[in-house]
Write an enzyme that holds these catalytic residues in place. Sequence first.
Site, PDB file in Angstrom:
ATOM      1  CE  LYS A  35      -0.320  -0.144   4.999  1.00 42.78           C
ATOM      2  NZ  LYS A  35      -0.931  -0.123   6.444  1.00 42.78           N
ATOM      3  CE1 TYR A 253      14.789  30.602   6.397  1.00 38.95           C
ATOM      4  CE2 TYR A 253      15.152  28.698   5.288  1.00 38.95           C
ATOM      5  CZ  TYR A 253      14.681  29.602   5.329  1.00 38.95           C
ATOM      6  OH  TYR A 253      14.520  30.684   3.694  1.00 38.95           O
TER       7      TYR A 253
HETATM    8  C1  LIG Z   1      -0.228  -1.636   6.743  1.00 37.02           C
HETATM    9  C2  LIG Z   1      -0.832  -3.179   7.007  1.00 37.02           C
HETATM   10  C3  LIG Z   1       0.376  -4.185   7.498  1.00 37.02           C
HETATM   11  C4  LIG Z   1       0.692  -4.164   7.106  1.00 37.02           C
HETATM   12  O1  LIG Z   1       1.539  -4.160   8.576  1.00 37.02           O
HETATM   13  P1  LIG Z   1       3.390  -3.114   8.962  1.00 37.02           P
HETATM   14  O2  LIG Z   1       2.788  -2.962  10.544  1.00 37.02           O
HETATM   15  O3  LIG Z   1       3.918  -1.973   7.821  1.00 37.02           O
HETATM   16  O4  LIG Z   1       3.695  -4.791   8.668  1.00 37.02           O
HETATM   17  C5  LIG Z   1      -1.168  -5.469   8.025  1.00 37.02           C
HETATM   18  N1  LIG Z   1      -2.256  -5.388   7.903  1.00 37.02           N
HETATM   19  C6  LIG Z   1      -3.127  -4.258   7.231  1.00 37.02           C
HETATM   20  C7  LIG Z   1      -4.585  -4.830   7.764  1.00 37.02           C
HETATM   21  C8  LIG Z   1      -3.040  -3.269   7.455  1.00 37.02           C
HETATM   22  O5  LIG Z   1      -3.435  -1.977   6.662  1.00 37.02           O
END
Ligand SMILES: *Cc1c(COP(=O)(O)O)cnc(C)c1O
Length: 356
Positions: A35, A253
């Site tokens: 994702k 800054y």
């Molecule tokens: C993002 C996500 C994962 C993966 O999580 P990590 O902590 O990156 O391993 C697994 N399951 C769901 C439903 C997620 O949204």
Amino acid sequence: MSRPVQAVIDLQALRNNLQVVRRTAPASRVWSVVKANAYGHGIDRIWRALEGTDGFAMLNLEEAILLRERGWKGPILMLEGFFHADELPLFDKYRLTSSIHSNWQLKALQDARLHAPLDVYLKINSGMNRLGFLPQRVPGIWRQLRELANVGDITLMAHFANAEHPDGITDAVARIGQASEGLECPRSLANSAATLWHPEVQADWVRPGIILYGASPSGQWQDVANSGIRPVMTLTSQIIAIQTLQAGDCVGYGSRYCASQEQRIGIVACGYADGYPRLAPTGTPVMVDGIRTGTVGAISMDMLTVDLTPCPHAGIGTPVELWGNEVKIDEVASAAGTVGYELMCALAPRVPVVTV
Ligand SMILES: *Cc1c(COP(=O)(O)O)cnc(C)c1O
């Protein structure tokens, strides 16, 4: 010559990290979570290095379609399901497995006209209280789904809120047990943290994300230092100018850093518009020509400044690693009060990316 900032994506490290997952969860199949454009690494760029996975999990329809168009024929899991009923024809066309977390999705699935049944992941709310059905409702929903001609295989899914803690999943596991009592179906429960640290819940399918990219689900690199995973993304740049401060001279800054004695500092072509965290304080680790030093003063949009005291030979053009194999992304993130996840996802589009 163009501006020297660059991200290097190490596909061999990605393959290695998938192997680490395989070794860690030998009895489970693997959803590689890609994702958010593969956590900022670029899904189109990296997915072939993960071809040995059993499936890809994500949540953008565009990314799922891209994988199909590139030729991925295996399972694709949409972690949040369809966002509107009008996406169902595309789920049907591209054969996407859908999470079902709400009543309206059940109804939409019932009413849809599909060419073939869709596999679904029935989401249990095991205590995170974002998506999913409360445990006591799950058996009833499961039976309703079972009746639908549009539904193929059903898998139970849950997601842990605290899997990075040794006793962080006890309550959730009890709720999952309640939800799945008497149901004969596969289960997918474990994110990276649970895959690594709670092997008893690896179940039928694990869903690792962050460890594939070589960072720690806890935010602390030392927690994964012995796991065999390797950082995939390296953010590099170069020194583009040198200043020699006198005692009392300040830099950047807000004049947030002032020298107490003569001090050489390097100006690095990387800033928050490249994805480096603006909140990184003085002392955030950085490698200059292979020597570990720290930032000084505020991070600007396009530049940051580093202490060259430990690297007297550094000059214009000297290479700098902002994060990667030496300075772990978790170290930079924790200095800035965030997690590696956010930094990798925030790599800016203007940064050129090369794969090796
Ligand atoms: C993002 C996500 C994962 C993966 O999580 P990590 O902590 O990156 O391993 C697994 N399951 C769901 C439903 C997620 O949204």
